[in-house]
Design a protein around this motif. Structure first.
Motif, PDB file in Angstrom:
ATOM      1  N   SER A 232      -4.263 -12.201   2.543  1.00  0.00           N
ATOM      2  CA  SER A 232      -4.056 -10.858   2.634  1.00  0.00           C
ATOM      3  C   SER A 232      -5.264 -10.397   1.341  1.00  0.00           C
ATOM      4  CB  SER A 232      -2.866 -10.851   1.781  1.00  0.00           C
ATOM      5  OG  SER A 232      -2.501  -9.342   1.306  1.00  0.00           O
ATOM      6  N   SER A 233      -5.520 -11.202   0.376  1.00  0.00           N
ATOM      7  CA  SER A 233      -6.584 -10.654  -0.628  1.00  0.00           C
ATOM      8  C   SER A 233      -7.801 -10.518  -0.095  1.00  0.00           C
ATOM      9  CB  SER A 233      -6.796 -11.832  -1.741  1.00  0.00           C
ATOM     10  OG  SER A 233      -5.553 -11.815  -2.409  1.00  0.00           O
ATOM     11  N   PHE A 234      -8.198 -11.538   1.174  1.00  0.00           N
ATOM     12  CA  PHE A 234      -9.530 -11.133   1.679  1.00  0.00           C
ATOM     13  C   PHE A 234      -9.412 -10.128   2.639  1.00  0.00           C
ATOM     14  CE2 PHE A 234     -12.351 -12.450   5.549  1.00  0.00           C
ATOM     15  CZ  PHE A 234     -13.576 -12.649   4.685  1.00  0.00           C
ATOM     16  N   ALA A 235      -8.458  -9.902   3.449  1.00  0.00           N
ATOM     17  CA  ALA A 235      -8.285  -8.820   4.134  1.00  0.00           C
ATOM     18  C   ALA A 235      -8.688  -7.381   3.484  1.00  0.00           C
ATOM     19  CB  ALA A 235      -7.009  -8.832   5.087  1.00  0.00           C
ATOM     20  N   ALA A 236      -7.926  -7.500   2.225  1.00  0.00           N
ATOM     21  CA  ALA A 236      -8.284  -6.251   1.243  1.00  0.00           C
ATOM     22  C   ALA A 236      -9.479  -6.116   0.740  1.00  0.00           C
ATOM     23  CB  ALA A 236      -7.379  -6.452   0.322  1.00  0.00           C
ATOM     24  N   ALA A 257     -17.124   6.471  -4.801  1.00  0.00           N
ATOM     25  CA  ALA A 257     -16.964   5.470  -3.733  1.00  0.00           C
ATOM     26  C   ALA A 257     -16.305   4.281  -4.218  1.00  0.00           C
ATOM     27  CB  ALA A 257     -18.332   5.300  -3.209  1.00  0.00           C
ATOM     28  N   VAL A 258     -16.470   3.563  -5.369  1.00  0.00           N
ATOM     29  CA  VAL A 258     -15.735   2.536  -5.729  1.00  0.00           C
ATOM     30  C   VAL A 258     -14.280   2.781  -5.931  1.00  0.00           C
ATOM     31  CG1 VAL A 258     -15.693   1.152  -7.914  1.00  0.00           C
ATOM     32  CG2 VAL A 258     -17.648   1.636  -7.030  1.00  0.00           C
ATOM     33  N   LEU A 259     -13.943   3.899  -6.674  1.00  0.00           N
ATOM     34  CA  LEU A 259     -12.359   4.311  -6.703  1.00  0.00           C
ATOM     35  C   LEU A 259     -11.723   4.447  -5.437  1.00  0.00           C
ATOM     36  CD1 LEU A 259     -12.660   6.388 -10.028  1.00  0.00           C
ATOM     37  CD2 LEU A 259     -12.164   4.139  -9.911  1.00  0.00           C
ATOM     38  N   GLY A 260     -12.307   5.392  -4.541  1.00  0.00           N
ATOM     39  CA  GLY A 260     -11.699   5.424  -3.199  1.00  0.00           C
ATOM     40  C   GLY A 260     -11.571   4.367  -2.416  1.00  0.00           C
ATOM     41  N   ALA A 261     -12.494   3.399  -2.321  1.00  0.00           N
ATOM     42  CA  ALA A 261     -12.402   2.090  -1.807  1.00  0.00           C
ATOM     43  C   ALA A 261     -11.175   1.358  -2.375  1.00  0.00           C
ATOM     44  CB  ALA A 261     -13.695   1.250  -1.843  1.00  0.00           C
ATOM     45  N   ARG A 262     -11.252   1.090  -3.709  1.00  0.00           N
ATOM     46  CA  ARG A 262     -10.374   0.442  -4.219  1.00  0.00           C
ATOM     47  C   ARG A 262      -8.973   0.857  -3.982  1.00  0.00           C
ATOM     48  NH1 ARG A 262     -10.535  -3.767  -7.864  1.00  0.00           N
ATOM     49  NH2 ARG A 262     -12.592  -4.301  -6.806  1.00  0.00           N
ATOM     50  N   ALA A 263      -8.741   2.478  -4.084  1.00  0.00           N
ATOM     51  CA  ALA A 263      -7.512   2.731  -3.709  1.00  0.00           C
ATOM     52  C   ALA A 263      -6.713   2.544  -2.313  1.00  0.00           C
ATOM     53  CB  ALA A 263      -7.504   4.479  -3.912  1.00  0.00           C
ATOM     54  N   VAL A 264      -7.612   2.556  -1.424  1.00  0.00           N
ATOM     55  CA  VAL A 264      -7.451   2.347   0.109  1.00  0.00           C
ATOM     56  C   VAL A 264      -7.097   0.899   0.056  1.00  0.00           C
ATOM     57  CG1 VAL A 264      -8.166   2.278   2.360  1.00  0.00           C
ATOM     58  CG2 VAL A 264      -8.614   4.167   0.945  1.00  0.00           C
ATOM     59  N   SER A 265      -7.940   0.030  -0.345  1.00  0.00           N
ATOM     60  CA  SER A 265      -7.658  -1.347   0.040  1.00  0.00           C
ATOM     61  C   SER A 265      -6.529  -2.085  -0.862  1.00  0.00           C
ATOM     62  CB  SER A 265      -8.946  -2.342  -0.494  1.00  0.00           C
ATOM     63  OG  SER A 265      -9.062  -1.948  -1.998  1.00  0.00           O
ATOM     64  N   SER A 266      -6.320  -1.483  -1.969  1.00  0.00           N
ATOM     65  CA  SER A 266      -4.984  -1.791  -2.999  1.00  0.00           C
ATOM     66  C   SER A 266      -3.651  -1.436  -1.955  1.00  0.00           C
ATOM     67  CB  SER A 266      -5.059  -1.145  -4.032  1.00  0.00           C
ATOM     68  OG  SER A 266      -6.051  -1.658  -4.876  1.00  0.00           O
ATOM     69  N   ALA A 267      -3.735  -0.134  -1.187  1.00  0.00           N
ATOM     70  CA  ALA A 267      -2.467   0.389  -0.677  1.00  0.00           C
ATOM     71  C   ALA A 267      -2.349  -0.746   0.557  1.00  0.00           C
ATOM     72  CB  ALA A 267      -2.748   1.833  -0.041  1.00  0.00           C
ATOM     73  N   VAL A 268      -3.437  -0.888   1.229  1.00  0.00           N
ATOM     74  CA  VAL A 268      -3.272  -1.876   2.272  1.00  0.00           C
ATOM     75  C   VAL A 268      -2.705  -3.272   1.995  1.00  0.00           C
ATOM     76  CG1 VAL A 268      -4.320  -3.350   3.910  1.00  0.00           C
ATOM     77  CG2 VAL A 268      -5.043  -0.837   3.709  1.00  0.00           C
ATOM     78  N   ASN A 269      -3.120  -3.745   0.814  1.00  0.00           N
ATOM     79  CA  ASN A 269      -2.851  -5.062   0.255  1.00  0.00           C
ATOM     80  C   ASN A 269      -1.322  -5.125  -0.194  1.00  0.00           C
ATOM     81  OD1 ASN A 269      -3.208  -6.959  -2.525  1.00  0.00           O
ATOM     82  ND2 ASN A 269      -4.045  -7.920  -0.819  1.00  0.00           N
ATOM     83  N   PHE A 294       0.225  -0.773  -8.546  1.00  0.00           N
ATOM     84  CA  PHE A 294      -1.085  -0.113  -8.866  1.00  0.00           C
ATOM     85  C   PHE A 294      -1.339  -0.002 -10.361  1.00  0.00           C
ATOM     86  CE2 PHE A 294      -0.045   1.479  -4.482  1.00  0.00           C
ATOM     87  CZ  PHE A 294      -1.237   1.232  -4.070  1.00  0.00           C
ATOM     88  N   GLY A 295      -0.197  -0.131 -11.336  1.00  0.00           N
ATOM     89  CA  GLY A 295      -0.543  -0.405 -12.635  1.00  0.00           C
ATOM     90  C   GLY A 295      -1.389  -1.651 -12.824  1.00  0.00           C
ATOM     91  N   LEU A 296      -0.699  -2.883 -12.049  1.00  0.00           N
ATOM     92  CA  LEU A 296      -1.434  -4.158 -12.028  1.00  0.00           C
ATOM     93  C   LEU A 296      -2.828  -3.988 -11.574  1.00  0.00           C
ATOM     94  CD1 LEU A 296      -1.335  -7.084 -12.262  1.00  0.00           C
ATOM     95  CD2 LEU A 296      -0.526  -7.220 -10.049  1.00  0.00           C
ATOM     96  N   VAL A 297      -3.044  -3.212 -10.487  1.00  0.00           N
ATOM     97  CA  VAL A 297      -4.324  -3.002  -9.923  1.00  0.00           C
ATOM     98  C   VAL A 297      -5.360  -2.313 -11.109  1.00  0.00           C
ATOM     99  CG1 VAL A 297      -5.680  -1.791  -8.436  1.00  0.00           C
ATOM    100  CG2 VAL A 297      -3.498  -2.721  -7.574  1.00  0.00           C
ATOM    101  N   THR A 298      -5.071  -1.542 -11.700  1.00  0.00           N
ATOM    102  CA  THR A 298      -5.841  -0.822 -12.744  1.00  0.00           C
ATOM    103  C   THR A 298      -5.882  -1.731 -14.030  1.00  0.00           C
ATOM    104  OG1 THR A 298      -4.742   1.476 -12.384  1.00  0.00           O
ATOM    105  CG2 THR A 298      -5.513   1.217 -14.512  1.00  0.00           C
TER     106      THR A 298
END
Length: 366
Positions: A232-236, A257-269, A294-298
């Motif tokens: 799952s982490s690799f897919a993200a 770009a960094v924040l947008g990519a992380r938001a999308v990949s985190s939602a999928v994960n 998402f708090g954990l992601v931050t």
């Protein structure tokens, strides 16, 4: 006390073990589960039956976990109120160690925590131990500590004692083969049960040639939770990379770009972990769990930046620094999600003994 022994294609070690147990504890009921061994092993089970054991089983091999739940179901229905000590049939567990675990359960009966404590016969792995057995236990022990935060010396022991009050819960835990015993350890804490280690001898006869453990297939089953998390982490990571590349073309801001990519990949994960990786993930409301996730992601994102900076300041090149940081935070992420975000509700309350998790028996004798 009930002694429960799952057996698949056993040899003469099984009757020898029963005879030794009979000499030491003549009145302790022994339940042997024939895990679909077939007609070629009828003489061994006849010998066990002649020694006064209950012999139950079914027509085809279903795995150790299935055999154990079959035995637990038989004990709950026919011999209720007794503690159960499980041992292997291949001669690796000595009679005195089996009784040592049984005595631990008996001593715990008078303690307030006794009815909720699993006793584990823990080997010290001294002497001549097959390399695969030593490596397997060390690997599983490390993953278990990562997933639960608890350290126990022997995660793969088949010699275990269970108070009578635990039997309904034992029937609900998933896993038909060797992964069942690891799942018991992983889920015990969330079910309100504790683990207690009891030192026993380390015995491997003929380099463990009697074991039916399949190194590849059974290892995949045992390590499945961690393997699914890594996948799952690799897919993200792949999603994060693709979205990042797209956004660098569409927007003129590296930060966006960094924040947008992380938001999308985190939602999928989050969706994958909630539904597929962690067993209890779908039991909690998606909204509140999502906010915590998402708090954990931050927090992890900030920790990632800080850790890379610290490693670089220590003279490590940026690329290996990033890899080391990602590995360290991956372990933390798994632990937090396993133990808190997607953990099931703690409950040691009795479970309906008619649960479909208890396997059906096709023949019983004894």
């Amino acid at each position: 006390m009930i002694i429960l022994i799952p057996a698949y294609e056993p040899d003469g070690q099984l009757p020898d073990l029963i005879r030794t147990l009979r000499d030491a504890e003549p009145f302790a009921p022994v339940v042997v589960v024939d895990d679909g061994s077939g007609p070629a092993y009828k003489d061994v089970f006849d010998a066990v039956r002649a020694l006064g054991c209950h012999v139950i089983g079914y027509g085809r091999n279903r795995g150790k976990g299935f055999a154990l739940r079959t035995g637990f179901g038989f004990v709950a229905e026919n011999l209720p109120g007794h503690d159960v000590v499980c041992a292997d049939s291949d001669g690796q567990h000595r009679a005195n160690d089996i009784l040592k675990v049984a005595n631990t359960l008996q001593q715990n009966r008078s303690a307030p925590w006794g009815q909720a404590t699993m006793a584990l016969g823990s080997r010290n792995f001294t002497g001549e131990v097959p390399a695969r057995s030593r490596f397997g236990n060390e690997a599983t022990k490390a993953l278990f500590t990562l997933a639960t935060g608890e350290r126990i010396p022997d995660t793969q022991t088949g010699l275990r004692g269970y108070p009578a009050a635990m039997l309904p819960w034992l029937l609900t835990v998933r896993g038909d083969r060797y992964e069942y015993e690891l799942n018991l350890l992983l889920e015990a804490r969330h079910a309100g049960y504790a683990l207690q280690s009891v030192e026993i001898a380390t015995v491997y006869l003929d380099h463990n040639s009697g074991s039916h453990f399949r190194p590849l297939a059974d290892s995949v089953r045992i390590y499945a939770p961690m393997l699914k998390f890594l996948a799952s982490s690799f897919a993200a990571f792949l999603v994060d990379t693709v979205v990042f590349l797209v956004l660098t073309v569409l927007v003129d801001s590296l930060l966006m770009a960094v924040l947008g990519a992380r938001a999308v990949s985190s939602a999928v994960n989050f969706m994958v972990n909630r539904r597929l990786v962690f067993r209890h993930g779908g039991e909690k409301p998606a909204g509140s769990t999502g906010l915590r996730y998402f708090g954990l992601v931050t927090v992890l994102l900030a920790a990632n930046v800080g850790l890379i900076w610290a490693l670089e300041a220590g003279g490590i090149h940026p690329l290996p620094a990033k890899i080391l940081a990602e590995i360290a935070l991956l372990a933390i992420s798994f632990t937090v999600q396993q133990r808190y975000l997607f953990a099931g509700k703690s409950a040691a309350a009795p479970v309906d003994r008619t649960s479909s998790a208890a396997p059906a028996r096709t023949h019983i004798s004894g």
